[in-house]
Design a protein around this motif. Structure first.
Motif, PDB file in Angstrom:
ATOM      1  N   TYR A 180       0.835  -1.194   0.000  1.00 47.87           N
ATOM      2  CA  TYR A 180       0.000   0.000   0.000  1.00 47.87           C
ATOM      3  C   TYR A 180       0.871   1.246   0.000  1.00 47.87           C
ATOM      4  N   THR A 181       0.429   2.259  -0.711  1.00 52.54           N
ATOM      5  CA  THR A 181       1.138   3.530  -0.726  1.00 52.54           C
ATOM      6  C   THR A 181       0.691   4.378   0.462  1.00 52.54           C
ATOM      7  N   ARG A 182       1.440   5.417   0.721  1.00 46.72           N
ATOM      8  CA  ARG A 182       1.097   6.312   1.830  1.00 46.72           C
ATOM      9  C   ARG A 182      -0.282   6.915   1.627  1.00 46.72           C
ATOM     10  N   ALA A 183      -0.637   7.225   0.408  1.00 51.89           N
ATOM     11  CA  ALA A 183      -1.948   7.823   0.146  1.00 51.89           C
ATOM     12  C   ALA A 183      -3.079   6.846   0.442  1.00 51.89           C
ATOM     13  N   GLN A 184      -2.828   5.540   0.334  1.00 52.52           N
ATOM     14  CA  GLN A 184      -3.855   4.540   0.567  1.00 52.52           C
ATOM     15  C   GLN A 184      -3.989   4.150   2.032  1.00 52.52           C
ATOM     16  N   GLN A 185      -2.979   4.454   2.835  1.00 55.99           N
ATOM     17  CA  GLN A 185      -2.927   3.900   4.188  1.00 55.99           C
ATOM     18  C   GLN A 185      -3.892   4.557   5.164  1.00 55.99           C
ATOM     19  N   GLY A 186      -4.241   5.790   4.964  1.00 56.73           N
ATOM     20  CA  GLY A 186      -5.182   6.444   5.870  1.00 56.73           C
ATOM     21  C   GLY A 186      -4.539   6.809   7.193  1.00 56.73           C
ATOM     22  N   ASP A 187      -5.354   6.930   8.254  1.00 56.15           N
ATOM     23  CA  ASP A 187      -4.817   7.371   9.542  1.00 56.15           C
ATOM     24  C   ASP A 187      -4.555   6.216  10.502  1.00 56.15           C
ATOM     25  N   GLY A 188      -4.929   5.010  10.128  1.00 60.68           N
ATOM     26  CA  GLY A 188      -4.641   3.859  10.981  1.00 60.68           C
ATOM     27  C   GLY A 188      -5.677   3.558  12.032  1.00 60.68           C
ATOM     28  N   GLY A 189      -6.671   4.416  12.224  1.00 61.09           N
ATOM     29  CA  GLY A 189      -7.729   4.161  13.191  1.00 61.09           C
ATOM     30  C   GLY A 189      -7.207   3.867  14.584  1.00 61.09           C
ATOM     31  N   ILE A 190      -7.783   2.877  15.258  1.00 61.99           N
ATOM     32  CA  ILE A 190      -7.384   2.594  16.635  1.00 61.99           C
ATOM     33  C   ILE A 190      -6.036   1.891  16.712  1.00 61.99           C
ATOM     34  N   PHE A 191      -5.481   1.477  15.559  1.00 61.17           N
ATOM     35  CA  PHE A 191      -4.136   0.908  15.575  1.00 61.17           C
ATOM     36  C   PHE A 191      -3.075   2.002  15.654  1.00 61.17           C
ATOM     37  N   ASN A 192      -3.490   3.239  15.560  1.00 57.87           N
ATOM     38  CA  ASN A 192      -2.573   4.369  15.659  1.00 57.87           C
ATOM     39  C   ASN A 192      -2.686   5.003  17.038  1.00 57.87           C
ATOM     40  N   SER A 193      -1.559   5.364  17.633  1.00 57.45           N
ATOM     41  CA  SER A 193      -1.576   5.954  18.966  1.00 57.45           C
ATOM     42  C   SER A 193      -1.610   7.476  18.902  1.00 57.45           C
ATOM     43  N   PRO A 194      -2.520   8.119  19.636  1.00 55.93           N
ATOM     44  CA  PRO A 194      -2.524   9.586  19.700  1.00 55.93           C
ATOM     45  C   PRO A 194      -1.268  10.155  20.365  1.00 55.93           C
ATOM     46  N   THR A 195      -0.542   9.328  21.110  1.00 54.26           N
ATOM     47  CA  THR A 195       0.652   9.813  21.808  1.00 54.26           C
ATOM     48  C   THR A 195       1.925   9.613  20.995  1.00 54.26           C
ATOM     49  N   TYR A 196       1.803   9.066  19.796  1.00 55.92           N
ATOM     50  CA  TYR A 196       2.989   8.807  18.971  1.00 55.92           C
ATOM     51  C   TYR A 196       2.672   9.230  17.550  1.00 55.92           C
ATOM     52  N   ASP A 197       3.344  10.263  17.070  1.00 60.09           N
ATOM     53  CA  ASP A 197       2.967  10.864  15.801  1.00 60.09           C
ATOM     54  C   ASP A 197       3.667  10.237  14.603  1.00 60.09           C
ATOM     55  N   PHE A 198       4.364   9.113  14.795  1.00 66.13           N
ATOM     56  CA  PHE A 198       5.055   8.500  13.658  1.00 66.13           C
ATOM     57  C   PHE A 198       4.053   7.916  12.663  1.00 66.13           C
ATOM     58  N   GLY A 199       3.092   7.144  13.171  1.00 67.78           N
ATOM     59  CA  GLY A 199       2.046   6.594  12.320  1.00 67.78           C
ATOM     60  C   GLY A 199       2.585   5.797  11.140  1.00 67.78           C
ATOM     61  N   PHE A 200       2.297   6.268   9.934  1.00 63.75           N
ATOM     62  CA  PHE A 200       2.751   5.622   8.709  1.00 63.75           C
ATOM     63  C   PHE A 200       4.003   6.281   8.151  1.00 63.75           C
ATOM     64  N   GLY A 201       4.722   7.005   8.962  1.00 63.34           N
ATOM     65  CA  GLY A 201       5.917   7.674   8.483  1.00 63.34           C
ATOM     66  C   GLY A 201       6.902   6.713   7.854  1.00 63.34           C
ATOM     67  N   PRO A 202       7.765   7.173   6.983  1.00 61.76           N
ATOM     68  CA  PRO A 202       8.733   6.285   6.333  1.00 61.76           C
ATOM     69  C   PRO A 202       9.774   5.764   7.322  1.00 61.76           C
ATOM     70  N   ASN A 203      10.038   4.456   7.276  1.00 58.83           N
ATOM     71  CA  ASN A 203      11.024   3.832   8.149  1.00 58.83           C
ATOM     72  C   ASN A 203      12.406   3.881   7.509  1.00 58.83           C
ATOM     73  N   ALA A 204      13.395   3.531   8.304  1.00 62.25           N
ATOM     74  CA  ALA A 204      14.766   3.537   7.813  1.00 62.25           C
ATOM     75  C   ALA A 204      14.968   2.542   6.675  1.00 62.25           C
ATOM     76  N   ASP A 205      14.157   1.464   6.641  1.00 64.06           N
ATOM     77  CA  ASP A 205      14.309   0.453   5.597  1.00 64.06           C
ATOM     78  C   ASP A 205      13.466   0.754   4.358  1.00 64.06           C
ATOM     79  N   GLY A 206      12.828   1.898   4.328  1.00 62.74           N
ATOM     80  CA  GLY A 206      12.056   2.282   3.160  1.00 62.74           C
ATOM     81  C   GLY A 206      10.585   1.955   3.235  1.00 62.74           C
ATOM     82  N   ASN A 207      10.175   1.110   4.197  1.00 58.70           N
ATOM     83  CA  ASN A 207       8.757   0.809   4.353  1.00 58.70           C
ATOM     84  C   ASN A 207       8.027   1.992   4.992  1.00 58.70           C
ATOM     85  N   THR A 208       6.728   1.991   4.866  1.00 53.77           N
ATOM     86  CA  THR A 208       5.904   2.931   5.620  1.00 53.77           C
ATOM     87  C   THR A 208       5.009   2.121   6.544  1.00 53.77           C
ATOM     88  N   GLY A 209       4.800   2.604   7.750  1.00 53.07           N
ATOM     89  CA  GLY A 209       4.013   1.856   8.720  1.00 53.07           C
ATOM     90  C   GLY A 209       4.782   0.675   9.268  1.00 53.07           C
TER      91      GLY A 209
END
Length: 298
Positions: free
Chosen positions: A103-132
Motif C-alpha cells: 500500500y502507498t502512503r496515500a492509501q494507508q489512511g490514519d490507521g484508526g485505533i491501531f494508531n496511537s494519539p501519543t505517537y505521531d510517527f504513524g505511517f511515516g517512512p522507516n529507515a528500511d524504506g517501508n511505511t508503517g
C-alpha cells in the motif's frame, strides 16, 4: 467634550496581566491535552485487546499468531496478528493483498485505533524504506508482548542465535521473530496457559515496526540504529511511554492500565523475570539500570 483614553502605564499593566495569565494557563492546557491523548491511547489499547479476546473465542482460546508466512516472500505479504484481529475491530488498518504491491502512503489512511494519539510517527517512512509496520498495512504503535508465557515455560528458542533450552520444543503464539526460517507462531499457546492473565501484559506500545515487543525494550535506546526504532532519537526507548513514565498496557484478562514503567517491571507484568536466565537475557534490575539512562524514564 472630554475624551478619555488608556495611558501607557495602564496599557502595560493590562499586557502584563495577560502575559501572567498565559504563563499560568498554557502549561495547564498542555498537560490537559497530554492527559487526553493518554486516555485516547488507553482506549485504543483496550479495543485492540478486545479484538484479540474475540479472536480467541472463535479459535479455541488461542491468541492470534504474531506472524505467519515465509521470510523469502515480500514482507508486506506476511500475515500479522493485526490482520487476525482487524475483522473484529473494523477500524483502521488494511487487508492483505497477496501478489499485489504494498500500500502507498496515500492509501494507508490514519490507521484508526491501531494508531496511537501519543505517537505521531504513524505511517511515516522507516529507515528500511517501508511505511508503517512490517506489513505496511498498519501504523507503528503497538505490538504483542512476546515474553508472555516464559514464566510458565511456554517459549521457544531464539532462531537467530541458535540458543535452545528445555522449553524450545513448545511453540507459543509469541515465538521469536525469525529471519531464517518459515514463521508460524500459532502453536499451543492460549489464554488459559497463563498462570496470571490479569497481570500478564498482552498489547504493548512500541516504536518498532516489528509486531512483537519484550520487556528488555525498556533498555534499548532509539539512539542506536540497531535497536529497531522507526526513528533515531536520543532519550527514547523502543518501549514507548505515553508521558510521565507511564506505559499503557492491556492484559490477557481484557483490562487495561496506564502503569509506571518501573512498576510494570517490578510486578513482572511481562511474565519473564521468574526465569531471568532464559536465553541469556539480563534480569529486571539490569534492565532498570539501562532504563534510567534515558530521559523518557527519568
Amino acid at each position: 467634550m472630554n475624551r478619555k483614553a488608556f495611558t501607557l502605564i495602564e496599557l502595560l499593566v493590562v499586557i502584563a496581566i495577560i502575559a501572567i495569565l498565559a504563563a499560568i494557563l498554557f502549561p495547564v492546557f498542555a498537560q490537559a491535552k497530554a492527559a487526553a491523548k493518554r486516555t485516547a491511547d488507553l482506549s485504543n489499547v483496550k479495543n485492540i485487546a478486545l479484538g484479540m479476546i474475540m479472536y480467541g473465542g472463535d479459535y479455541d482460546d488461542c491468541v492470534a499468531p504474531v506472524m505467519q508466512g515465509y521470510w523469502d516472500q515480500p514482507r508486506y505479504n506476511l500475515i500479522l496478528w493485526k490482520d487476525s484481529v482487524l475483522p473484529y475491530i473494523k477500524n483502521g488498518g488494511l487487508y492483505p493483498r497477496p501478489g499485489e504491491p504494498p500500500y502507498t502512503r496515500a492509501q494507508q489512511g490514519d490507521g484508526g485505533i491501531f494508531n496511537s494519539p501519543t505517537y505521531d510517527f504513524g505511517f511515516g517512512p522507516n529507515a528500511d524504506g517501508n511505511t508503517g509496520d512490517s506489513s505496511t498495512r498498519f501504523p507503528v504503535s503497538f505490538g504483542v508482548n512476546c515474553d508472555a508465557g516464559k514464566n510458565e515455560g511456554i517459549a521457544g528458542s531464539n532462531a537467530d542465535s541458535g540458543q535452545t533450552n528445555e522449553y524450545s520444543t513448545i511453540w507459543p503464539w509469541v515465538q521469536w521473530w525469525s529471519w531464517t526460517q518459515p514463521y508460524n507462531s500459532g502453536g499451543s499457546g492460549n489464554f488459559t496457559a497463563l498462570q496470571n492473565p490479569a497481570n500478564t501484559a498482552m498489547i504493548v506500545p512500541t516504536r518498532s515496526e516489528y509486531p512483537n515487543v519484550q520487556a528488555n525494550y525498556f533498555a534499548y535506546g532509539c539512539n542506536n540504529p540497531g535497536n529497531g526504532c522507526t526513528t533515531l532519537a536520543n532519550g527514547l526507548t523502543v518501549m514507548r511511554g505515553s508521558g510521565n513514565k507511564i506505559v499503557n498496557l492491556s492484559f490477557f484478562d481484557g483490562h487495561v492500565k496506564g502503569e509506571n514503567g518501573f512498576q510494570a517491571l517490578g510486578s513482572d507484568a511481562f511474565d519473564v523475570y521468574q526465569r531471568i536466565n532464559y536465553d541469556g537475557w539480563p534480569g529486571r534490575y539490569q534492565v532498570e539500570v539501562y532504563m534510567r539512562q534515558y530521559s523518557e524514564w527519568q
